[in-house]
Write an enzyme that holds these catalytic residues in place. Structure first.
Site, short mmCIF file in Angstrom:
data_model
loop_
_atom_site.label_atom_id
_atom_site.label_comp_id
_atom_site.label_asym_id
_atom_site.label_seq_id
_atom_site.Cartn_x
_atom_site.Cartn_y
_atom_site.Cartn_z
N HIS A 19 39.37 31.70 4.80
CA HIS A 19 38.85 30.36 4.51
C HIS A 19 37.42 30.46 3.96
O HIS A 19 37.04 29.69 3.09
CB HIS A 19 38.85 29.51 5.79
CG HIS A 19 40.23 29.27 6.35
ND1 HIS A 19 40.83 28.03 6.37
CD2 HIS A 19 41.12 30.12 6.88
CE1 HIS A 19 42.02 28.13 6.91
NE2 HIS A 19 42.23 29.39 7.24
N ASP A 109 36.80 22.19 5.30
CA ASP A 109 38.08 22.89 5.28
C ASP A 109 39.21 21.94 5.74
O ASP A 109 39.00 21.05 6.57
CB ASP A 109 38.02 24.10 6.23
CG ASP A 109 39.24 24.98 6.10
OD1 ASP A 109 39.15 26.01 5.41
OD2 ASP A 109 40.30 24.63 6.67
#
Ligand code: UDP
Length: 406
Positions: A19, A109
């Protein structure tokens, strides 16, 4: 005349390698486009990441105690600790910026959607960056449909070849074994399953959804996703975008985004290997294997007679708590045809002419990096989106073979 102030974006990645990498690249790109950027790391990861001079780094707690391993299955504790502990801290942090540097926008995210609640409460526009594949996002979005159709739950590992017809656009493609790994959880009330369904629906509340994919690859699936997430931006593969803007090289002072120290000795080792002769082997940053699995791969690689470059992370072996203990067979026997490193500069490795194949866990970044480098894949998926990514690799994009559950 009053000077126009530069918009100040705060980027909030989920604190895991797969990520952080694309979020950091997005940060560099936005910085090049003239935005002022604050990149919000967790306290735990901050020490491990090289900073980039163009970005401002700040830190926040991930809500876990310092001695928590944050690896293997225990990583999922972060899903819940961030909701409980990080969320109120995030609000305080946003309010703490000085008046001449207010946060004017947030990109968070896709599994940190608590940030939407905070941002909307404070009146700050927020976009979501979902770093997984579109095919996985769509499968998650269809979990209620799967339950309604009786496709979920299923017991253990029974009848894994049974076709799954309730994901629109994938009616003839999926079997039970190809669904994202959370679908293997027998209990529909399982908090991890509930978490992913919640996050997938919740991100539709943001002003827009950014995906690290591209239309030529996932257009048919994106057409299904579009109506549910109207402001959809496909900006991938983001690692190529950064290179293109830099005239084929990243800025030399850009952070490589790695939480592990890269061992570049493998690049010299590759130099002396023939064209497309080497199998690159890496299972990403999260997958753990048993000692038996590791040895099985080892014997397979040695007996293949092909040169191989293998990333064996210190915490690759299950139950190791990151303490090492690579079996002695491996330490001694790789000299001739194999090279083993703890962490490789993967993008460079895949782009090297000596690399002819990639034995991969089918993480989304690895899949995109391999596709762009034109390296065919042998897929050994273990968790999250990996099972569905590898199915698309073998049956839709046809650039690899899928050996899942073998
Ligand atoms: N990676 C790397 N060196 C390695 C192994 C992985 O730089 O030795 C990078 C890889 O290029 C990718 C990321 O780590 O960008 C892993 O992300 P992915 O989505 O493939 O898998 P995850 O780690 O999330 O399971």
């Amino acid at each position: 005349m009053k000077q126009r102030s530069v918009p100040h974006l705060l980027l909030l990645p989920f604190p895991a390698q797969g990520h952080i990498n694309p979020m950091l690249k997005l940060a560099e790109l936005l910085s090049q486009a003239g935005f002022s950027i604050t990149f919000l790391n967790t306290d735990h990861n901050h020490e491990r990441l090289t900073a980039s001079p163009r970005l401002r780094f700040q830190t926040i707690s991930d809500g876990l105690p310092p001695d928590h391993p944050r690896s293997g299955p225990l990583l999922q504790d972060i899903f819940f600790s961030t909701q409980l502990v990080t969320k109120p801290l995030f609000r305080d942090l946003l309010l703490s910026f000085p008046q001449d540097l207010p946060v004017t926008g947030i990109i968070a995210d896709g599994i940190m959607s608590f940030a939407i609640d905070v941002a909307q409460d404070l009146g700050i526009p927020i976009f979501i960056f979902r770093t997984f594949s579109a095919c996985c996002l769509w499968a998650y979005r269809c979990i209620p449909k799967l339950i309604e159709a009786g496709d979920l739950p299923f017991e253990g590992h029974d009848d894994m070849d049974r076709p799954i017809k309730s994901v629109p656009g994938m009616e003839t493609l999926l079997r039970r074994r190809d669904l994202p790994s959370i679908c293997r959880l027998k209990d529909l009330e399982n908090p991890v399953l509930q978490f992913f369904v919640y996050e997938t629906f919740n991100i539709a509340r943001a002003s827009g959804l950014i995906l690290n994919t591209f239309d030529d690859l996932e257009a048919p699936i994106l057409s299904h996703i579009g109506p549910h997430f109207p402001q959809l931006y496909t900006i991938g593969p983001i690692h190529t975008l950064l290179k293109t803007r830099q005239g084929d090289t990243q800025p030399t002072d850009a952070s490589n985004g790695s939480l592990w120290e890269e061992d570049r000795s493998c690049m010299a080792w590759l130099e002396s290997r023939p064209f497309k002769s080497v199998l690159y082997v890496s299972f990403g940053s999260l997958v753990v294997v048993t000692r038996d699995e590791l040895l099985e791969f080892w014997y397979g690689l040695v007996n293949s007679g092909k040169p191989f470059l293998w990333v064996v992370r210190q915490d690759l072996i299950a139950g190791n708590d990151g303490k090492g203990e690579i079996p002695a067979e491996l330490e001694g026997g790789t000299k001739e045809r194999g090279c083993m490193v703890g962490w490789a500069p993967q993008e460079e490795v895949l782009a090297h002419p000596a690399v002819g194949g990639f034995l991969t866990h089918s993480g989304w970044n690895s899949t995109l990096e391999s596709i762009i480098a034109g390296v065919p894949m042998i897929c050994w998926p273990q968790l999250a989106d990996q099972q569905i990514n590898s199915r698309f690799v073998s049956e839709v994009w046809r650039n690899g073979i899928d050996m899942k559950d073998r």
